[in-house]
Each structure stands twice: as structure tokens, then as C-alpha cells.
Design a protein around this motif. Structure first.
Motif, short mmCIF file in Angstrom:
data_model
loop_
_atom_site.label_atom_id
_atom_site.label_comp_id
_atom_site.label_asym_id
_atom_site.label_seq_id
_atom_site.Cartn_x
_atom_site.Cartn_y
_atom_site.Cartn_z
N GLU A 1 12.73 49.66 -0.25
CA GLU A 1 13.14 50.39 -1.45
C GLU A 1 14.32 51.30 -1.14
O GLU A 1 14.42 51.87 -0.06
CB GLU A 1 11.96 51.22 -1.98
CG GLU A 1 10.78 50.37 -2.40
CD GLU A 1 9.51 51.18 -2.59
OE1 GLU A 1 8.73 50.84 -3.50
OE2 GLU A 1 9.31 52.14 -1.83
N ASN A 2 15.21 51.44 -2.12
CA ASN A 2 16.40 52.27 -1.96
C ASN A 2 16.59 53.15 -3.19
O ASN A 2 16.93 52.65 -4.25
CB ASN A 2 17.64 51.38 -1.76
CG ASN A 2 18.88 52.18 -1.40
OD1 ASN A 2 18.78 53.28 -0.85
ND2 ASN A 2 20.04 51.64 -1.69
N PRO A 3 16.32 54.48 -3.07
CA PRO A 3 15.91 55.21 -1.87
C PRO A 3 14.49 54.88 -1.46
O PRO A 3 13.68 54.42 -2.29
CB PRO A 3 16.03 56.67 -2.30
CG PRO A 3 15.78 56.64 -3.78
CD PRO A 3 16.42 55.37 -4.26
N ASP B 1 14.24 51.77 -9.86
CA ASP B 1 14.52 52.38 -11.15
C ASP B 1 13.29 53.16 -11.61
O ASP B 1 12.41 53.47 -10.79
CB ASP B 1 14.98 51.34 -12.18
CG ASP B 1 13.90 50.29 -12.49
OD1 ASP B 1 12.72 50.50 -12.12
OD2 ASP B 1 14.24 49.27 -13.11
N VAL B 2 13.19 53.44 -12.89
CA VAL B 2 12.08 54.27 -13.38
C VAL B 2 10.74 53.56 -13.26
O VAL B 2 9.69 54.20 -13.38
CB VAL B 2 12.32 54.69 -14.85
CG1 VAL B 2 13.52 55.62 -14.95
CG2 VAL B 2 12.51 53.46 -15.74
N GLN B 3 10.72 52.25 -13.02
CA GLN B 3 9.48 51.52 -12.83
C GLN B 3 9.25 51.11 -11.39
O GLN B 3 8.39 50.28 -11.10
CB GLN B 3 9.47 50.27 -13.72
CG GLN B 3 9.49 50.56 -15.21
CD GLN B 3 9.37 49.29 -16.03
OE1 GLN B 3 8.47 48.47 -15.80
NE2 GLN B 3 10.27 49.11 -16.98
N GLY B 4 10.01 51.68 -10.48
CA GLY B 4 9.81 51.36 -9.07
C GLY B 4 10.78 50.30 -8.58
O GLY B 4 11.90 50.17 -9.08
N LEU B 5 10.35 49.53 -7.58
CA LEU B 5 11.20 48.50 -6.97
C LEU B 5 11.71 47.54 -8.04
O LEU B 5 10.94 46.99 -8.81
CB LEU B 5 10.39 47.74 -5.92
CG LEU B 5 11.15 46.69 -5.10
CD1 LEU B 5 12.14 47.36 -4.16
CD2 LEU B 5 10.18 45.81 -4.33
N ALA B 6 13.04 47.33 -8.06
CA ALA B 6 13.66 46.53 -9.12
C ALA B 6 14.61 45.51 -8.51
O ALA B 6 15.83 45.64 -8.60
CB ALA B 6 14.40 47.43 -10.10
N GLN C 1 6.10 55.66 -5.83
CA GLN C 1 7.26 55.31 -5.00
C GLN C 1 7.73 56.51 -4.19
O GLN C 1 7.83 57.63 -4.71
CB GLN C 1 8.40 54.78 -5.88
CG GLN C 1 9.44 53.98 -5.14
CD GLN C 1 10.51 54.83 -4.48
OE1 GLN C 1 10.85 55.90 -4.96
NE2 GLN C 1 11.04 54.36 -3.35
N TYR C 2 7.99 56.25 -2.91
CA TYR C 2 8.48 57.34 -2.06
C TYR C 2 9.97 57.16 -1.83
O TYR C 2 10.41 56.11 -1.39
CB TYR C 2 7.76 57.33 -0.71
CG TYR C 2 8.05 58.57 0.10
CD1 TYR C 2 7.34 59.74 -0.12
CD2 TYR C 2 9.07 58.58 1.04
CE1 TYR C 2 7.63 60.89 0.60
CE2 TYR C 2 9.37 59.73 1.75
CZ TYR C 2 8.64 60.87 1.53
OH TYR C 2 8.93 62.02 2.23
#
Length: 480
Positions: free
Chosen positions: A213-215, A237-242, A263-264
């Protein structure tokens, strides 16, 4: 050759003469000062020359013969013929050659954000409230574990971990997290980093691609990079990993590292449709999802979102958990929950790759869970952290007004305070550190082209009475 220099001053304090003679003879042989095949004086003769006891010389000679530096034959003792690299003459004027450097993977890891000090400062992310730890209950479990310990607990832990801990943990995850698992699917690890390292080495091959994930969690990038995997940063994004269509097309993954429940570091929660879509695409691509459920125990309100691991039968998901935040980081115990299809061979391979220990601590933790102390502690800490977060939110809103935008409060031990673009979050974090605060710059968790600007504010170890003062110092750091 005269050897009276062997015990010439300066003489180290408190070093026995037999040890000193041995070291100086060894150094002279390895440097080439005493060349190969040179005959050394008899032990009596050298002892008389140096004015020491013969036993001192005998000790040094015997040790050097055992190491292969000297050879004893019928004619006496001579210097062994050593490889040229070991017996080369010293070159005092030359610059000493440096030893081989670190690997390329290690050098890349060192370029990451440097680790902070272990000191638990206000706003340090991921630090639990040590003052609220149930010392008495834990101490009693440790004492029982030692009292009942046998030789097995003093050796390496059983493959997969202590059976009693695996059984207790399976029951806990089934009842609390809704994961229908048994003890045979659980592997006890030395924390999250050890779990990620095993996933990298046992589920992927050198050069395979891993998505992070980034970040995202910096230590995951380091673990996968050190394992020789190609790390690809995937947007959040707002829903996590995208992941984008380009990610799937240009860099199909073997591993996908995700923190879907919280999400971290942004605190985003992955929606159910995206979870299902990620599972399907992972199946199609032959990829494994490494689900880090690092703080689902500290849900602020309501039940935690369903884990990816339990959404579908035999999903290609490995579930990672840890006791670092729920108990204390120094315990260094975590776990992997594995699909039944790979649990046996994975655990066997893990036993070949590493040797687990902490048998006493594992037995004590099983006792701690079985007696209900763990559940009681979690319930008490959820209430405490919820109150603490509410007080922090109120103090931040009062100090910054409409300028503050917060995210990440659904679970865990931190909030993200987003900053306007004109304020450099890394500069703020540096000023905050000088004021005794442990806030982290959000941009430090990201890699280009991701852009994020804010502060990661841990509140796990932030006493309620210290919130106002800490926020005042934070405002000073931001306003500077």
C-alpha cells in the motif's frame, strides 16, 4: 630471529602472559613477520629469553598448533605455511582494504525512513498504554508456566508453536473475529516482521512482484525487499488499496500486502465490494493476499469489518496478527493463520527456515487467554482508548478549528491529521520532535507518485491529563 619483542611493553592490564604471548605470536604469523617454515626456539629456550615460565610458552605453542598456525614435528616447532592472503606482509603506508559491503537489498532498506528512538513520546504511533497492562495477572501466568515447565519449554518451541497457545488462539479468533479456524492452521511467529519474512520466503520466489500500500507500512517494504522481491507501490484511496488496471496488467503480483480493516497509516476501511473484487482478481492471477489485521481488537464502535480470510472458503489469504499492541511489543509474539490447503507444508517449511523459542512465554500467553484475562484486558482497553481518542479529537478541533481534518478513528491507536498543502509535514514532525513529541509525517510513509501531507498521531500512550499540553506543543510546531 630474536623474539624478545614478543612481550615488549606496552603490556595490557590484567591480561595473562600466556594469553598475551599467544596473541602476539599469532599476529606475527598472520602478518608474515614470522614466515612459513621458520623454526621457533624450543619452549625452554624461549621461556628463558623472555623471562617467563615454560608453561606459558607451552600454552601458546599448543594453542597455535591446534589452530594450524604452528606445526610440531620431530625437529621441534615451526611456522605453518599459510595461504598468501593470510600471511601477506603488512603495508603500513597503504590504506586498509574495506571488507565487502552490505547487499544491494540491505543498502536499499537503509534508504528508507530511519527508525525513531524506542522512547514512547506523546503521539508516537503504535505504542500501547503500558501503564494499564495487567501486570499481576500476567505475572501469575508466567509463574505458573515456569512452575509447570519441562525440558520441552527450555528448548526450541514445537513446530507451529506451543499446542496450548495455538488451541487457545484458534478459539479466540473463532469467537471474536469470526474466523472458523483450528489449531492446525495457526503458526506462532516472532511478531509481524517475522511473519512477513516467512510469507515472502515461502509464498514467493526471488524476483517475484509484491504489492504494498502507498502510503503504507514501511517495515513491510523493508521485509519484502530484503527477501529479494520486486516491491510495487499501489495507491490507496478512501476505500483502501486501489489497484489500477495498469497494476494488474504491467506488474501482476505474487503477493499482495493489505491492511483492509484499518489501512495503515491513513485509517481507511476497505469496502465489501472492493474486498470481494480483490479476492477474485487474486484468484485469477495466482496471487496470495497477506492480510495484516494489526489492530482490529481496538474497534471504536461496532463489530470489526469481516476479515478477507473468512469471506470465502479457501480464499488465497494468509492472515497476520500480533500481540505487540494488545499486550506489549517486547513480548515479540505474533501469528499467521493459514488456509488448510497449505497449513501443513507451510508450517513444516517454516520449521526448517527458523527455530522458534519463547516456550515459557507461549505457555503463559495460552494460560492468559484461557483464563479470560486477554478478553477482559481488551474490553477495558477499548473503552480507555475510545475515551482518549474522543478527548484528543476535541482538543485538536479546539486548537486548530476548521483547519483540522481527521481520519482513521474507526479503530486502532492513531489518528491522521491532514495538513494544508502549504505546510510541510516533515518540517512539522521535526519541530514536534524537538518539543518532545513523537508525531510522524504522513508523507514519510509514501512513495512517489503518491502525495499526502499530514501527521500520524498515536494516542495509545497519551494520558488523558496530558492531551491538552501535547496538543498545545503540536500547535506550536505547526504554527512555527
Amino acid at each position: 630471529m630474536a623474539l624478545d619483542w614478543l612481550l615488549a611493553p606496552p603490556l595490557p592490564d590484567a591480561m595473562p602472559r600466556q594469553r598475551l604471548l599467544y596473541l602476539r605470536l599469532r599476529e606475527a604469523i598472520l602478518s608474515g613477520r614470522l614466515p612459513g617454515d621458520m623454526r621457533l626456539p624450543a619452549s625452554r629456550s624461549l621461556a628463558a629469553t623472555l623471562g617467563i615460565a615454560r608453561n606459558t610458552v607451552l600454552f601458546a605453542y599448543a594453542q597455535l598448533v591446534a589452530e594450524g598456525c604452528l606445526v610440531a614435528d620431530r625437529q621441534g616447532t615451526r611456522v605453518a605455511r599459510l595461504p598468501a592472503a593470510r600471511a601477506a606482509s603488512p603495508r603500513p603506508s597503504a590504506v586498509p582494504e574495506a571488507p565487502p559491503g552490505l547487499s544491494v537489498r540491505a543498502a536499499a532498506a537503509l534508504q528508507r525512513e530511519p527508525a525513531r528512538d524506542a522512547e514512547a513520546l506523546p503521539f508516537s504511533p503504535g505504542v500501547p498504554d503500558f501503564g494499564a497492562f495487567p501486570f499481576r495477572s500476567w505475572r501469575a501466568c508466567i509463574e505458573r508456566a515456569w512452575r509447570d515447565a519441562g525440558w520441552r519449554q527450555l528448548g526450541y518451541a514445537a513446530h507451529g508453536g506451543d499446542p496450548s497457545l495455538r488451541t487457545a488462539l484458534a478459539a479466540h479468533l473463532t469467537g471474536v473475529r469470526g474466523l472458523a479456524v483450528d489449531a492446525g492452521q495457526i503458526l506462532i511467529t516472532g511478531g509481524t516482521q517475522a511473519a512477513l519474512d516467512l510469507c515472502a520466503r515461502l509464498l514467493a520466489d526471488h524476483g517475484d512482484t509484491v504489492w504494498v500500500e502507498n502510503p503504507g507500512y514501511l517495515a513491510a517494504r523493508v521485509a519484502f525487499g530484503l527477501a529479494g522481491l520486486q516491491v510495487r507501490d499501489v495507491a490507496v484511496d478512501v476505500q483502501g488499496l486501489a489497484p489500477s488496471a495498469e497494476d494488474w496488467r504491467c506488474a501482476p503480483p505474487r503477493l499482495i500486502m493489505a491492511t483492509p480493516s484499518h489501512q495503515y497509516p491513513t485509517g481507511r476501511v476497505m469496502s465489501l465490494p472492493r474486498r470481494l473484487a480483490l479476492l477474485e482478481r487474486a484468484r485469477e492471477s495466482g496471487a496470495w493476499i497477506v492480510e495484516d489485521d494489526y489492530d482490529s481488537e481496538f474497534r471504536r464502535a461496532g463489530a470489526a469489518p469481516p476479515a478477507l480470510f473468512g469471506l470465502q472458503p479457501d480464499a488465497p489469504v494468509v492472515y497476520v496478527g500480533t500481540f505487540s499492541k494488545t499486550l506489549y511489543p517486547g513480548l515479540r509474539l505474533g501469528y499467521l493463520v493459514l488456509p488448510r490447503a497449505i497449513a501443513g507444508p507451510f508450517i513444516h517449511a517454516a520449521a526448517l527456515a527458523t527455530r522458534a523459542g519463547q516456550g515459557i512465554e507461549q505457555r503463559a500467553l495460552a494460560d492468559f487467554i484461557e483464563r479470560g484475562h486477554y478478553t477482559t484486558h481488551m474490553r477495558r482497553m477499548r473503552a480507555r482508548y475510545s475515551t482518549r481518542q474522543a478527548r484528543l479529537r476535541s482538543a485538536l478541533e479546539e486548537a486548530f478549528g476548521e483547519r483540522v481534518a481527521l481520519s482513521g478513528g474507526e479503530a486502532g491507536l492513531h489518528l491522521v491529521m491532514w495538513l494544508p498543502a502549504e505546510i510541510d509535514d516533515r518540517a512539522v514532525a521535526e519541530r514536534a520532535a524537538r518539543l518532545g513529541l513523537g508525531a510522524r509525517a504522513l508523507s514519510a510513509y509514501a512513495r512517489p507518485p503518491a502525495r499526502c501531507n499530514g501527521l500520524v498521531l498515536g494516542y495509545g500512550n497519551l494520558d488523558e491529563n496530558a492531551v491538552a499540553g501535547a496538543v498545545a506543543r503540536l500547535k506550536q510546531a505547526v504554527g512555527a
